[in-house]
Scaffold this motif. Sequence first.
Motif, short mmCIF file in Angstrom:
data_model
loop_
_atom_site.label_atom_id
_atom_site.label_comp_id
_atom_site.label_asym_id
_atom_site.label_seq_id
_atom_site.Cartn_x
_atom_site.Cartn_y
_atom_site.Cartn_z
N ALA A 1 -4.00 -0.46 -2.42
CA ALA A 1 -5.13 0.24 -1.90
C ALA A 1 -6.16 -0.80 -1.59
O ALA A 1 -7.09 -0.45 -0.86
CB ALA A 1 -5.57 1.38 -2.84
N ILE A 2 -6.25 -1.91 -2.48
CA ILE A 2 -7.49 -2.78 -2.35
C ILE A 2 -7.59 -3.21 -0.93
O ILE A 2 -8.41 -3.45 0.00
CB ILE A 2 -7.63 -3.88 -3.35
N PRO A 3 -6.53 -4.24 -0.40
CA PRO A 3 -6.38 -4.45 0.91
C PRO A 3 -6.50 -3.48 2.17
O PRO A 3 -6.81 -3.54 3.14
CB PRO A 3 -5.51 -5.42 1.20
N VAL B 1 3.73 5.67 4.94
CA VAL B 1 3.85 4.22 4.52
C VAL B 1 3.05 3.73 3.61
O VAL B 1 3.13 3.26 2.60
CB VAL B 1 4.32 3.31 5.65
N VAL B 2 1.76 4.01 4.18
CA VAL B 2 0.61 3.54 3.14
C VAL B 2 0.59 4.31 2.09
O VAL B 2 0.25 4.00 1.07
CB VAL B 2 -0.88 3.72 3.93
N GLY B 3 0.99 5.83 2.10
CA GLY B 3 0.95 6.56 0.82
C GLY B 3 1.77 6.12 -0.07
O GLY B 3 1.69 5.82 -1.34
N VAL B 4 3.06 5.92 0.36
CA VAL B 4 4.25 5.17 -0.55
C VAL B 4 3.86 4.01 -1.08
O VAL B 4 4.02 3.52 -2.41
CB VAL B 4 5.54 5.13 0.22
N MET B 5 3.14 2.92 -0.08
CA MET B 5 2.80 1.79 -0.76
C MET B 5 1.69 1.71 -2.16
O MET B 5 1.83 1.39 -3.17
CB MET B 5 2.19 0.72 0.07
N VAL B 6 0.69 2.85 -2.00
CA VAL B 6 -0.14 2.91 -2.83
C VAL B 6 0.33 3.41 -3.94
O VAL B 6 -0.11 3.21 -5.13
CB VAL B 6 -1.37 3.60 -2.03
#
Length: 1234
Positions: free
Chosen positions: A804-806, A792-797
Amino acid sequence: MLPVSAEVKTSPLQKANFCSRLFVWWLNPLFKIGHKRKLEPDDMYSVLPEDHSQCLGEELQGYWDQEVKRAQKDAQEPSLMKAIVKCYWKSCLIWGMFTFLEEGTRVVQPIFLGKMVSYVENYDPSDSAALQEAYGYAAGMSACVLVWAVLHHLYFYHMQRVGMRLRVAMCHMIYRKALRLSSSAMRKTTTGQVVNLLSNDVIRFDQVTMFLHYLWVGPLQAIAVTALLWMEIGMSCLAGMAVLIILLLLQSCFGKLFSSLWSKTAALTDDRISTMSEVISGIKTIKMNAWEKSFIDLISRLRRKEISKILKSSYLRGMNLASFFAVSKIMIFVTFITNDLLDNLITASQVFVVVMLFEALRFSNTLYFPMAVEKVSEAVVSIQRIENFLLLDEIPQLNPQLVSDGETIVHMNDFTASWDKKSGTPTLQDLFLIAKPGELLAVVGPVGAGKSSLLCAVLGELPPSQGQVSVHGRIAYVPQQPWVFSGTVRSNILFGKKYEKDRYEEVIKACALGEDLQLLEDGDQTVIGDRGTPLSEGQKARVSLARAVYQDADIYLLDDPFSAVDAGVSRHLFEQCICQVLREKITILVTHQWQYLKAASRILILKGGTIVQCGTYTGLLKSGVDFDFLLKRNEQEPSPDLESSTLKNQSRPLMRGAAPELQDVAYVLQDWWLAYWANLQSALYFGVYGKGETGVMLDLNWYLGAYSGLTVSTILFGITRSLLIFYVLVNSSQTLHNKMLWSILRAPVLFFYRNPIGRILNRFSKDIGHMDDLLPLIFQDFIQTFLLVVGVVGVMVAAIPWTAIPVIPLGIIFFVLRWYFLRTSREVKRLECTTRSPVFSHLASSLRGLWTIRAYKAEQRFQELFDAYQDSHSEAWFLLLMTSRWLTVYLDVICAIFATVVAFGALILVETLDLGQVGLVLSLTLTLTGMFQWCVRQSTEVENMMISVERGIQYTDLEKEALWEYEYRPPPSWPHRGEIDFDINFRYSLDRPLVLKEVEAPIDPREKLGIVGRTGAGKSSLIAALFRLSEPEGAVLIDGIWISDIGLHDLRKKISVALQEPVLFTGTMRKNLDPFNEYLEEELWDVLEEVQLKEAIKALPSGLDTELAESGLNLSVGQRQLVCLARAILKKNQILILDKATSNVDPRTDELIQKKIYEKFTQCTVLTITHRLNTVIDCEWILVLDSGRRKEYTRPYDLLQNTDSLFYKMVQKLGKAEASALTERAKQVHSERK
């Protein structure tokens, strides 16, 4: 009794304010301590007043008693479930409303999200009103996340606490019931079963309460979501909901399967723990007979059956968890496909609202609902098992010990009773007896005549089928097999009474304990273990007698208290204790020491359960009674087939590494794909392309095809991964259990003396239970959420790089929090594991000494002690709950802040983003808030669960005895002569003093050697040295071979031994005599005849196939000894050792047996340890030991000629008549041998 804990700190929670309670600030001091150093038991806070075991147990017990009364009135079966519901429904209902609100906020979030996406969709830079509205929605969404976090924790914390209180109350009731079980009920249950109820059954209550409310909240939420979906996209939503309904129906079928699998697993676990408990109790016998391999085999077989059931339920669980991850995707997929087939156009905001509404259902309907079904169905089975236990017969309060306002008396009138109602022959028949103060009533008779049963009848343990017993006065009871509990010697003697110096010293003197206490390192403050180590059998018997004398009761029931002590001590006990201290009391003495009968006021001769004669000694002699009676009744002992059990190292499947990553790649790609598809759809919606363009149509079909492919691969990889993880972890648990088992049975006997039975059983019940049950589940959950969070984090970034900042600081904060948390939480979990052991030890010890506890009316005190142990466990358990709450509250608050930053950031940067990106990032943020904290929390849970694995691994690496077999094997015919030569020093462990000092004795082939000495002189230690139970220093040669040069099994199998403490196992009589089916039936009957048991066994309902109760409780102690003796004789070895093997048998039977042994074993070497000097007077040599040294070693006749010899003095203590008879016999034997 050992105090449970010193001064305890009151819990800061009692004084904490609202904010401190909500955000768990009151725990911060504990975390600071845990960060600096290891936590100690003193660091724990005391249990909250409303959580005390006693209050909770009595409250639930009250409801249960009411339920039992109601059921009796309505002629129905009482229901434990109803009692639980009546007791806890209010608190459950209140917290249920919290769940309702919490899940409500989950449903509102997608609406705010939809409004924000539609603002981006219709973005107009000049419209400031729309912007303010959008900020309002962003604030609303952030508030929802925060409110959800707070409600979620309040609900989970309080429901877990309800679970804890229910479990504690249940344990209190189980123990209370165990103290009241009647003798017939004791045969229907085993220690192992009660331990299993207290470890694996009650833990279901901790699990079930957390998920209970989702049974109704889940479906309600599903209805609300369906309504919202209908408003968004019309009827195509029904296709998605149909998937959910099918799944929920499947889940309820799974529930039935779970409950049937759990009830089968629980029964198998009962068997395994019962066998384990018998093995630990009888470890000395098992080691001396070299039966370890067969018991490993037996337990491994039980474990294999248990694991096959556990694997089935684990696979079901795996499917459940896989469905949790896949089902929301399937629902979304089906909905969009249907929508597409119906040619409905759909906007991007609608896409994301639909996705998020389905996501909202995900936890409550596809994780918590199936969990609730599974846990409820298992809890129902556990409640049924506990209810069956609580409905077992209780001991009837037949003869309350009436306080002696008038005269103290024991009166039996026309008393008939039997232990086994089905057998038809009563144990006691038509007994009539009256005993008054100052009377010493001696009860004698052959083995199995009903002597101990007579005392049980007076105690009220044996209910009459006709007639009655009335007892006026307080009873003190000394059982035939002495019972001591773990604590100091002094606490064992005082047994709850106040310490009075003069009285205490008088009792110590009367019971001949002074000298023994001086030999112990800390005197009477020496802490004795679960089974009375380091005391010898004789010392345990005297501690048991001293306990009775110190109670200063009115009526004394003494069951053969002299059998374990030597002649001198026995005379001292009789003269100083029974004739002096107890002279004004009613004393009923069961004995085989006939030299004391002259001093008895009356003698009762029992045979076959009836009084054959009764009168004074002189009166009986005049009526021509010869004090020789025949023998009656006996039975036997098992051990499984000998196949070497090998530990298979499970080959690790190669797929295991690949499957999880593949599934999560597919999983995250679906979200990405949806975002692109949404962009294309919205362009289509706003007429950017003409409706009929074939390129676009082809494009749409391609999107559909790819989306279908991703969905299917998600499901397949998910299920494969789930099943693989469960398979590997459950098999690892199996392997670890087998390694622990091997290691335990390879450990020296000393290990079992140092560790209470509860501590060892705790690892085999609770810790193994965790590894079978919870660890695979939590591990699978953690792996799944962890890979998802990464995806999920990968897709968001990738979609919007600025997230990525927060995200980076968020990851760092989480990592630091987890590290800080684990330092304390791991220690709390360790304390929770160690505080659990005393609960089991106390239970096992209480069950062993049940009759003693009841005779002294000490139930209340033991119940209080149990409650105290429970409370110290609850302290650790409550802290474990609170520490994980502390972590999750902070994680969720941080997530809420993160969601707020992302929501407002998206609105601020709206011009640079396209629609799909905004929707994707916002929907993923909402998913992430729950996921991220769940992932960190499960990772800490896995760490904590690994404590159970760590405790298991400790047991795989114990100190070991020498090897069972060396490369050098003695010849099969060894020892063909039976020559023994030893010159040894011996200690039980390197840190202990020597118990045998320079003891040497050459024993010629086929010689008969008698070994005598006062109790504690080191006689049994000599046998321990021969069997290498601990390695002796010095030399032992048997037929010219050093015993240290051969394997333990090669040595132990060649020596037959019958011990003082008879050990029988559950199973048939035949299995106990001949564990490996090596002998013919005629041989078994022959050996039973030799030990005078043939008639008794024939009289049993199924003869040799009669099932024995746990530890052979349906036989008298004397009969159990004879079975063990028969087992030793059967082995037909060249060397036979009898260690006080007939101490609980009447002298007549003993004489017959000794005669048979002499006839049968003329060609063998026989070593006899005894306190009955008449049994060794025929021996060729006598070895006299004192304080671990060899004092005398020569022929009996020569010793008796020397008036300074210890042996001569021992014989003189028997009384003139007996002494002259023995001297005459020695002379006769001496002249025959010349």
